[in-house]
Design an enzyme around this catalytic site. Sequence first.
Site, PDB file in Angstrom:
ATOM      1  N   CYS A  54       0.819  -1.225   0.000  1.00 40.99           N
ATOM      2  CA  CYS A  54       0.000   0.000   0.000  1.00 40.99           C
ATOM      3  C   CYS A  54       0.851   1.272   0.000  1.00 40.99           C
ATOM      4  CB  CYS A  54      -0.945  -0.005   1.191  1.00 40.99           C
ATOM      5  SG  CYS A  54      -2.091  -1.377   1.100  1.00 40.99           S
ATOM      6  N   HIS A  59      -3.592   7.067   1.823  1.00 39.89           N
ATOM      7  CA  HIS A  59      -3.952   5.731   1.354  1.00 39.89           C
ATOM      8  C   HIS A  59      -5.333   5.396   1.920  1.00 39.89           C
ATOM      9  CE1 HIS A  59      -3.966   1.565   0.483  1.00 39.89           C
ATOM     10  NE2 HIS A  59      -3.853   1.184   1.745  1.00 39.89           N
ATOM     11  N   ASN A  76     -10.052  -0.480  -1.034  1.00 42.71           N
ATOM     12  CA  ASN A  76      -8.592  -0.367  -0.952  1.00 42.71           C
ATOM     13  C   ASN A  76      -7.985  -0.952  -2.231  1.00 42.71           C
ATOM     14  OD1 ASN A  76      -5.884  -0.594  -0.388  1.00 42.71           O
ATOM     15  ND2 ASN A  76      -6.155  -1.524   1.637  1.00 42.71           N
TER      16      ASN A  76
END
Length: 329
Positions: free
Chosen positions: A112, A252, A282
């Site tokens: 990520c 993020h 995500n």
Amino acid sequence: MKATITASARYLPERILTNSDLEKMVDTSDEWIRTRTGIVTRHIVAEGQASSHMATHVANTLLERSGSDPDEIEVIIVATVTPDMLFPATAALVQNNIGATNAWGFDLSGACTGFLYALETGSRLIQSGGYKKVMVIGVDTMSSILDFTDRNTCVLFGDGAGGVLLEPSENSYGFIDSILHTDGSGGAYLLMPGGGSLHPPTHETVDKRMHYIRQDGKIVFKFAVKGMAEVCADILERNGISGKEIKLFIPHQANKRIIDAAAKRCGLTDDQVLININKYGNTTAATIPIGLDEAVEEKRLKTGDLLLLAAFGAGFTWGSMLFRWGFDS
Ligand code: UT7
């Protein structure tokens, strides 16, 4: 010489998977997913569509928007944990697809935080004076490694790609600072155990579902809240900047509650924070460049604005970056 972002792009596959679709697949509810994560829908690739295809869409849009010829691109960095295959690199597939005959490129595995690692690398290449056009793309096809029988993980992720073109700054705006971390002691809490050199694919690894993502959500959540809040506060403090001076914070997008904690720690108000987790879930390395491209489209950034980026993910990896935006979007 400063590196600056001169164009942005994003690509989301057409197919949308809603929380109510997931209710029919696993024991979950729209209410649980919304309240615990903030996610409502996510995009999923079509059959046969992979990371290189989404990244190629982004790369072509970057060429178009920057008015660059493919042969002007010198480097292509693709941040991903879901490459089309272990090798060749997705960056090589993109290089060929867009006809960037003078470019070299590589994939970067930072989960990520991958886009921030790639943006740091690309910015430093520009700042070295050796390069003038570097493409940085974050892409992940998370649906290819999701176990759609595991409610702990399958509701959280989506597919997508985003990217930027980096060039030397003409007005001294651009990259200001970055703080990046890795702590491999967190590796066991978020991983895909199978398919690499430790556990090459066998019938046994498939039977044990080792080619899917596994996460201890509670532990990752705890580290993410602390890590992301601290690294944002640290970069502001190191540069003598207060939260009030930040025009936009693009974090993020893993969980709205993690984002809220980081924003609160830095004294940011809702209008300073970009949230799109509700639409996309995500998308791992793609969340930040997708958000950035939306911000540009919505004209949320003007010349001279301060932009804060931050991420936390598998590894553990985490970090923050500060930019002074270089053009009126
Ligand atoms: O981007 C990479 C980094 N990743 C992250 O930052 C993710 C970090 N973690 C999280 O975002 C959160 O921990 C989750 C969203 C994954 C989970 O939220 P939580 O509030 O930490 O829930 P939990 O894991 O404590 O689970 C609470 C309950 C459990 O049931 P019991 O044991 O209390 O009976 C889970 O089994 O919720 C259950 N649960 C679900 N229920 C309905 C877990 N997943 C689901 C689900 N639907 N999809």
